[in-house]
Design an enzyme around this catalytic site. Structure first.
Site, PDB file in Angstrom:
ATOM      1  N   ARG A   1       1.100   3.751   1.920  1.00 40.85           N
ATOM      2  CA  ARG A   1       1.759   4.085   3.230  1.00 40.85           C
ATOM      3  C   ARG A   1       3.134   3.162   3.442  1.00 40.85           C
ATOM      4  O   ARG A   1       3.559   3.674   4.558  1.00 40.85           O
ATOM      5  CB  ARG A   1       0.551   3.968   4.187  1.00 40.85           C
ATOM      6  CG  ARG A   1      -0.373   5.058   4.502  1.00 40.85           C
ATOM      7  CD  ARG A   1       0.000   6.247   4.928  1.00 40.85           C
ATOM      8  NE  ARG A   1       0.628   5.987   6.298  1.00 40.85           N
ATOM      9  CZ  ARG A   1       0.075   6.266   7.360  1.00 40.85           C
ATOM     10  NH1 ARG A   1      -1.616   6.224   7.490  1.00 40.85           N
ATOM     11  NH2 ARG A   1       0.635   6.030   8.589  1.00 40.85           N
ATOM     12  N   LYS A   2       3.067   2.176   2.976  1.00 42.92           N
ATOM     13  CA  LYS A   2       4.259   1.158   3.258  1.00 42.92           C
ATOM     14  C   LYS A   2       5.465   2.000   2.453  1.00 42.92           C
ATOM     15  O   LYS A   2       5.511   2.783   1.599  1.00 42.92           O
ATOM     16  CB  LYS A   2       3.994  -0.212   3.019  1.00 42.92           C
ATOM     17  CG  LYS A   2       2.669  -0.610   3.411  1.00 42.92           C
ATOM     18  CD  LYS A   2       2.614  -0.388   4.798  1.00 42.92           C
ATOM     19  CE  LYS A   2       1.407  -1.063   5.594  1.00 42.92           C
ATOM     20  NZ  LYS A   2       0.142  -0.341   5.150  1.00 42.92           N
ATOM     21  N   LEU A   3       6.774   1.405   2.908  1.00 36.18           N
ATOM     22  CA  LEU A   3       7.924   1.683   2.396  1.00 36.18           C
ATOM     23  C   LEU A   3       7.879   1.306   0.939  1.00 36.18           C
ATOM     24  O   LEU A   3       8.443   2.282  -0.057  1.00 36.18           O
ATOM     25  CB  LEU A   3       9.214   1.232   3.013  1.00 36.18           C
ATOM     26  CG  LEU A   3       9.719   1.933   4.210  1.00 36.18           C
ATOM     27  CD1 LEU A   3       8.919   1.956   5.273  1.00 36.18           C
ATOM     28  CD2 LEU A   3      11.056   1.367   4.603  1.00 36.18           C
TER      29      LEU A   3
ATOM     30  N   HIS B   1       0.878  -1.251   0.090  1.00 32.76           N
ATOM     31  CA  HIS B   1       0.030   0.004   0.217  1.00 32.76           C
ATOM     32  C   HIS B   1       0.920   1.215  -0.031  1.00 32.76           C
ATOM     33  O   HIS B   1       2.026   1.200   0.507  1.00 32.76           O
ATOM     34  CB  HIS B   1      -0.940  -0.164   1.452  1.00 32.76           C
ATOM     35  CG  HIS B   1      -1.849   0.928   1.178  1.00 32.76           C
ATOM     36  ND1 HIS B   1      -1.368   2.209   1.818  1.00 32.76           N
ATOM     37  CD2 HIS B   1      -3.028   1.176   1.054  1.00 32.76           C
ATOM     38  CE1 HIS B   1      -2.504   3.131   1.793  1.00 32.76           C
ATOM     39  NE2 HIS B   1      -3.633   2.514   1.218  1.00 32.76           N
TER      40      HIS B   1
END
Length: 380
Positions: free
Chosen positions: A184-186, A182
């Protein structure tokens, strides 16, 4: 404070390389699950030290398939933290099993062998442990405990790519681990997920299950010159990743070390700056591992002059986009009436924490603005 450009809570590290990779996939004529997905799977497995990686449409579907291959179903219980995005508990319900909420330790926000043991029963089939916010859980003790109890351990590593336990990547040695891409992930592919395992038979079944239970993938059917008549070995799902997503993921994976290093650098600077702000306890690395700081969250002490809602509102007025801390699933309407043991630490963290802005391109000036806005409320 004076009006200024809003500071976002997160900005994905995406650029021309990802755009070119996606365009190349489109121009290749193969945009569904195909060769780039296979390449991404190999690269990801190598990065986290797993024998096999199976790309899917999201971390939620990854969790669901992990539980399916374990045979989790109606009548079973799966111990999960309530302190997690609601998908963790929902994946258990997809199988017909019952999620049993365990409390977490205050220092990491993660379940421990002790908190799991407090709620497990004879019906416990599996434990679903989350590496919350990129802070690694103590998997060595959890794995040992689950082996003693005769239950399976699934790791929800949605936030944890690049984090380590004992110097080794989170996910290495895991029975099954689920990952998220997603934004929001790195590492992001827009949407998408992965299941990793060292078990070749499970990996083969996971690949079937993500593609309607077919005995041969669509890519294999279209690659051959002769017609291939597929069969459907069991009821499966449409949980596939596209080659466009995988092309982006391959570029993102190459940025991972730089992402982690930059986030840890900014987190260390936050630590130093926040020492001058009373009433806040920042998230820290556990003694046994290193986080990737997918989220930098702080816990408000009882002495802090304003509550979490008022603090978030004040930060918003100062153009700082903070977020509430990690949710507690048992407090959501979807789980109203769901029986659970007392969860005091979960409820304390969920109601008194907030996530501060942290992203690779964040400047020191932006960090200084965030801390100044916090200090202003602390000094009320």
């Amino acid at each position: 404070m004076n009006a200024a450009a809003r500071i976002p809570v997160m900005v994905p590290w995406l650029g021309e390389e990802e755009a070119r990779a996606a365009a190349d996939a489109v121009l290749s004529g193969w945009v569904a699950q195909g060769p780039r997905v296979e390449e991404f799977e190999r690269a990801f497995a190598g990065r986290v030290g797993a024998g096999h990686a199976v790309a899917v449409s999201s971390c939620t579907t990854a969790l669901h398939l992990a539980l399916v291959v374990l045979g989790v179903g109606p009548g079973d219980e799966v111990v999960v933290p309530s302190l997690s995005f609601i998908a963790t508990a929902n994946a258990v319900r997809y199988t017909g099993a019952t999620p049993v909420f365990a409390d977490v330790e205050a220092a990491t926000g993660n379940v421990t062998a002790a908190t799991v043991d407090a709620v497990r029963t004879a019906r416990t089939k599996a434990v679903l442990a989350v590496h919350q916010g990129g802070v690694p859980a103590d998997v060595h003790s959890l794995r040992a405990a689950c082996t003693r109890w005769g239950v399976a351990l699934v790791e929800d590593a949605a936030c944890a790519i690049g984090a380590t336990v004992g110097g080794k990547p989170v996910g290495q040695g895991a029975l099954l681990a689920a990952w998220s891409f997603h934004p929001r992930k790195l590492v992001t592919t827009g949407e998408g997920g992965m299941v990793t395992t060292d078990d070749a038979e499970w990996a083969a079944r996971l690949r079937r299950l993500r593609e309607h239970g077919m005995n041969v993938s669509a890519a294999q059917r279209h690659a051959g010159a002769a017609p291939v008549l597929e069969s459907y070995l069991e009821v499966g799902f449409n949980y596939r990743m596209t080659d466009i997503q995988a092309a982006v993921g391959l570029v993102q994976l190459g940025r991972l070390d730089a992402m982690v290093a930059r986030r840890r650098e900014l987190a260390a600077r936050y630590d130093t700056l926040l020492e001058k702000v009373p009433g806040l306890t920042p998230v820290r690395d556990p003694a046994y591992g290193r986080g990737n700081f997918q989220s930098y969250w702080v816990l408000l002490d009882p002495s802090f002059p304003v509550d979490r809602g008022a603090l978030l509102a004040a930060l918003a007025r100062d153009s700082v986009s903070a977020r509430r801390g990690i949710m507690a699933a048992h407090l959501e309407p979807a789980y109203a009436g769901h029986e659970h043991a007392p969860l005091p630490v979960t409820e304390r963290i969920s109601s008194h924490s907030l996530i501060l802005p942290l992203f690779h391109s964040m400047t020191h000036d932006q960090q200084d603005r965030v801390v100044a806005a916090l200090r202003e409320q602390a000094d009320r």
